[in-house]
Design a protein around this motif. Structure first.
Motif, short mmCIF file in Angstrom:
data_model
loop_
_atom_site.label_atom_id
_atom_site.label_comp_id
_atom_site.label_asym_id
_atom_site.label_seq_id
_atom_site.Cartn_x
_atom_site.Cartn_y
_atom_site.Cartn_z
N PHE A 299 0.80 -1.22 0.00
CA PHE A 299 0.00 0.00 0.00
C PHE A 299 0.84 1.28 0.00
CE2 PHE A 299 -3.23 -2.89 2.15
CZ PHE A 299 -3.87 -3.17 0.95
N PRO A 300 1.91 1.39 0.80
CA PRO A 300 2.74 2.59 0.70
C PRO A 300 3.33 2.78 -0.70
CG PRO A 300 3.22 1.43 2.74
CD PRO A 300 2.34 0.52 1.93
N ALA A 301 3.70 1.68 -1.35
CA ALA A 301 4.25 1.79 -2.71
C ALA A 301 3.18 2.26 -3.69
CB ALA A 301 4.82 0.45 -3.15
N GLN A 302 1.95 1.81 -3.53
CA GLN A 302 0.87 2.26 -4.41
C GLN A 302 0.65 3.76 -4.27
OE1 GLN A 302 -2.54 -0.26 -3.67
NE2 GLN A 302 -1.75 -1.90 -4.97
N LEU A 303 0.67 4.25 -3.03
CA LEU A 303 0.50 5.69 -2.82
C LEU A 303 1.69 6.48 -3.33
CD1 LEU A 303 -1.17 5.85 0.72
CD2 LEU A 303 -2.24 6.20 -1.50
N LEU A 304 2.91 5.96 -3.13
CA LEU A 304 4.10 6.64 -3.63
C LEU A 304 4.04 6.76 -5.15
CD1 LEU A 304 6.89 7.90 -3.27
CD2 LEU A 304 7.85 5.58 -3.36
N ALA A 305 3.62 5.72 -5.83
CA ALA A 305 3.50 5.77 -7.29
C ALA A 305 2.54 6.87 -7.72
CB ALA A 305 3.04 4.42 -7.83
N ALA A 306 1.45 7.05 -6.96
CA ALA A 306 0.50 8.12 -7.28
C ALA A 306 1.15 9.49 -7.11
CB ALA A 306 -0.73 8.01 -6.40
N GLU A 307 1.92 9.66 -6.03
CA GLU A 307 2.60 10.94 -5.80
C GLU A 307 3.59 11.25 -6.92
OE1 GLU A 307 2.03 13.17 -3.49
OE2 GLU A 307 0.55 11.98 -2.38
N LEU A 308 4.37 10.25 -7.32
CA LEU A 308 5.36 10.47 -8.37
C LEU A 308 4.71 10.71 -9.72
CD1 LEU A 308 8.01 7.79 -7.34
CD2 LEU A 308 8.00 10.24 -6.86
N SER A 309 3.57 10.06 -9.95
CA SER A 309 2.82 10.30 -11.18
C SER A 309 2.33 11.74 -11.24
CB SER A 309 1.64 9.33 -11.26
OG SER A 309 0.88 9.55 -12.42
N ASP A 310 1.78 12.22 -10.12
CA ASP A 310 1.33 13.61 -10.06
C ASP A 310 2.49 14.58 -10.28
OD1 ASP A 310 -1.18 12.64 -9.52
OD2 ASP A 310 -1.14 13.13 -7.38
N ALA A 311 3.62 14.31 -9.63
CA ALA A 311 4.77 15.20 -9.73
C ALA A 311 5.31 15.29 -11.15
CB ALA A 311 5.88 14.73 -8.78
N ALA A 312 5.16 14.19 -11.90
CA ALA A 312 5.64 14.17 -13.28
C ALA A 312 4.60 14.67 -14.28
CB ALA A 312 6.06 12.74 -13.65
N GLY A 313 3.43 15.10 -13.78
CA GLY A 313 2.38 15.55 -14.66
C GLY A 313 1.75 14.43 -15.46
N LEU A 314 1.74 13.23 -14.88
CA LEU A 314 1.25 12.04 -15.58
C LEU A 314 0.04 11.42 -14.92
CD1 LEU A 314 4.72 10.37 -16.27
CD2 LEU A 314 3.27 11.53 -17.94
N THR A 315 -0.68 12.18 -14.10
CA THR A 315 -1.81 11.64 -13.38
C THR A 315 -2.79 10.94 -14.31
OG1 THR A 315 -1.60 13.40 -11.75
CG2 THR A 315 -3.68 12.18 -11.77
N ASP A 316 -2.98 9.66 -14.09
CA ASP A 316 -3.93 8.84 -14.86
C ASP A 316 -3.68 8.87 -16.37
OD1 ASP A 316 -5.27 7.99 -12.57
OD2 ASP A 316 -6.54 9.77 -12.56
N VAL A 317 -2.43 9.18 -16.76
CA VAL A 317 -2.09 9.11 -18.18
C VAL A 317 -2.04 7.65 -18.61
CG1 VAL A 317 -0.24 9.50 -19.86
CG2 VAL A 317 -0.85 11.29 -18.25
N LYS A 318 -2.54 7.35 -19.79
CA LYS A 318 -2.55 5.98 -20.29
C LYS A 318 -1.17 5.59 -20.79
CE LYS A 318 -6.94 5.63 -19.55
NZ LYS A 318 -7.41 4.85 -18.39
N PHE A 319 -0.94 4.28 -20.91
CA PHE A 319 0.34 3.80 -21.41
C PHE A 319 0.60 4.36 -22.80
CE2 PHE A 319 0.25 -0.44 -18.85
CZ PHE A 319 0.54 0.27 -17.70
N ARG A 320 1.84 4.77 -23.05
CA ARG A 320 2.16 5.32 -24.38
C ARG A 320 2.54 4.23 -25.37
NH1 ARG A 320 7.49 8.85 -22.69
NH2 ARG A 320 8.59 7.27 -21.48
N TYR A 321 2.96 3.07 -24.85
CA TYR A 321 3.26 1.94 -25.73
C TYR A 321 2.09 0.96 -25.67
CZ TYR A 321 7.99 3.83 -25.53
OH TYR A 321 9.08 4.65 -25.59
N ARG A 322 1.34 0.88 -26.71
CA ARG A 322 0.17 0.01 -26.78
C ARG A 322 0.54 -1.29 -27.45
NH1 ARG A 322 -2.79 1.62 -22.99
NH2 ARG A 322 -4.46 0.37 -23.88
#
Length: 333
Positions: A299-322
Motif C-alpha cells: 500500500f505505501p508503494a501504491q500511494l508513492l507511485a501516485a505521488e510520483l505520477s502527479d509530480a511528473a504531470g502524468l496523473t492517470d495518463v494511459k500507457f504510451r506503448y500500446r
C-alpha cells in the motif's frame, strides 16, 4: 476510475474479494494440485504476485517455485501442477503456458470464469475486486488474497486472520498517506529508483518497481536484499531513490543510504528506526503469513507511485506503448 480512487477503495475491494474467493476455494479439489512440484506463474505484476505466493508456499513446506509464463511457453515438463495468476485472465503468455502443459494439474485465479485462462485451467478461483485502473492496484491485491486462501488449503496451514485485512489495509493507507508529502519532495525527479526486499518481499519490490515505471515513467528495478549488497547498491546516490521492504538487513541498508543523502523509503514493522534527513519510515503491522505481509507492504508503494505520477504531470495518463500481442481480446473486440 482513477488510480488514486482504486487505491482508496482497497479495503472495500479486499472485503468483496475475500467473500467471493472463499466460496470458490471451498469447492476446490486439491488432490492433484498438491502432488509433486508446483509452479506459480504469471507475467508482469502477476509474476510479482507469484514470487510472494511462492514464498508462503515454501514457508509452509511446499516444494514450489515462481516461473515467468514466458519461460513455460516452450512446453517443457517443468512442474506437476501449476497455479496461474492473471487478473483479467487474458495474458497471452500465461494462457499459452497452460496449453503447453496439458499433463499438469492447473488452477487459475482471474476475475472472470469466462476468461481464456480460466477456460484453459482445470479449476478456477474468481476475483471480485471491482473496478481497477492503470497501473493495477485492486487486481494485484485481490490476486494475492485469493492465492493466500488457496495456499492454506494446499498446505493444510492454520488459517490466517483474513477478516482483519480490510481494517489493516485502511490503517496502513492512512499511516502511509501522512508521509506522502515528505516522500513526494524527496523522490521527485529521481533518475532511477531501486526497490529491495528478501524472499517473498522480493515480489513486493518487483510489484513496486513496476508501479513506479508505469505511473511515473521513472526507471525502477527490483533486487533481492542480499544480492543488492553485491554491487547493485553502489550506483545509488543523492540523485536516485531506494524503496526497501523488510525488518532485517533492509534496516541497515536504509541507514547507510541516509548517511549519503540518498532518498529512501523503508516499509517495516520494526519500531527502532525513525525518519532521517533523507530516510522516511512507514511502519506496518507484522504478520507471519507472508502473503498477508505483502498485502499491507504494497500500500505505501501504491500511494508513492501516485505521488510520483502527479509530480511528473502524468496523473492517470494511459500507457504510451500500446502492445497488440500481449492480451487475448474478445471475438467481438
Amino acid at each position: 476510475m482513477s488510480y488514486r480512487s482504486t487505491v482508496a477503495r482497497q479495503p472495500e475491494s479486499l472485503a468483496d474479494s475475500l467473500a467471493a474467493a472463499r466460496v470458490d476455494v471451498a469447492g476446490l479439489d486439491v488432490s492433484k494440485l498438491g502432488m509433486g512440484t508446483l509452479a506459480v506463474t504469471g507475467i508482469g505484476a502477476s509474476f510479482a504476485a507469484a514470487v510472494v505466493v511462492t514464498g508462503e508456499l515454501n514457508r509452509q513446506g511446499k516444494r514450489a517455485f515462481a516461473l515467468r509464463s514466458v519461460d513455460m511457453m516452450q512446453g517443457y515438463d517443468l512442474a506437476d501442477a501449476i497455479l496461474a495468476l492473471s487478473h483479467r485472465g487474458r495474458s497471452v503468455e500465461t494462457v499459452e503456458a497452460l496449453r503447453k502443459a496439458p499433463a499438469a494439474a492447473s488452477l487459475a485465479i482471474t476475475n472472470s470464469p469466462e476468461s481464456p485462462l480460466a477456460q484453459a485451467a482445470d479449476q478456477h478461483i474468481r476475483l471480485a475486486n471491482g473496478s481497477d485502473a492503470t497501473p493495477s492496484s485492486t487486481g494485484y491485491t485481490a490476486t494475492l488474497l485469493a492465492a493466500g486462501l488457496v495456499v492454506e488449503v494446499l498446505t493444510k496451514a492454520e488459517a490466517a486472520d483474513w477478516d482483519a485485512l480490510p481494517a489493516a489495509a485502511q490503517q496502513t493507507l492512512e499511516a502511509a498517506a501522512a508521509k506522502m508529502d515528505r516522500l513526494a519532495d524527496l523522490f521527485r525527479d529521481r533518475r532511477a529508483i531501486d526497490c529491495v526486499g528478501a524472499g517473498a518481499s522480493l515480489g513486493t519490490a518487483d510489484g513496486a518497481s513496476l508501479l513506479i515505471r508505469e505511473a511515473a515513467r521513472i526507471p525502477a528495478s527490483a533486487y533481492d536484499t542480499r544480492h543488492y549488497l553485491h554491487g547493485p547498491m553502489e550506483a545509488m546516490d543523492a540523485t536516485t531513490g531506494v524503496v526497501l521492504f523488510g525488518d532485517g538487513r533492509e534496516v541497515e541498508i536504509a541507514r547507510e543510504l541516509d548517511r549519503i543523502g540518498c532518498p529512501t523509503l523503508l516499509v517495516t514493522s520494526r519500531d527502532d528506526i525513525d525518519d532521517g534527513a533523507a530516510l522516511t519510515v512507514i511502519r506496518v503491522a507484522r504478520f507471519d503469513n507472508l502473503i498477508l505481509q505483502a498485502l499491507v507492504d504494497i500500500f505505501p508503494a501504491q500511494l508513492l507511485a501516485a505521488e510520483l505520477s502527479d509530480a511528473a504531470g502524468l496523473t492517470d495518463v494511459k500507457f504510451r506503448y500500446r502492445q497488440s500481442d500481449t492480451k487475448i481480446v474478445d471475438a467481438a473486440g
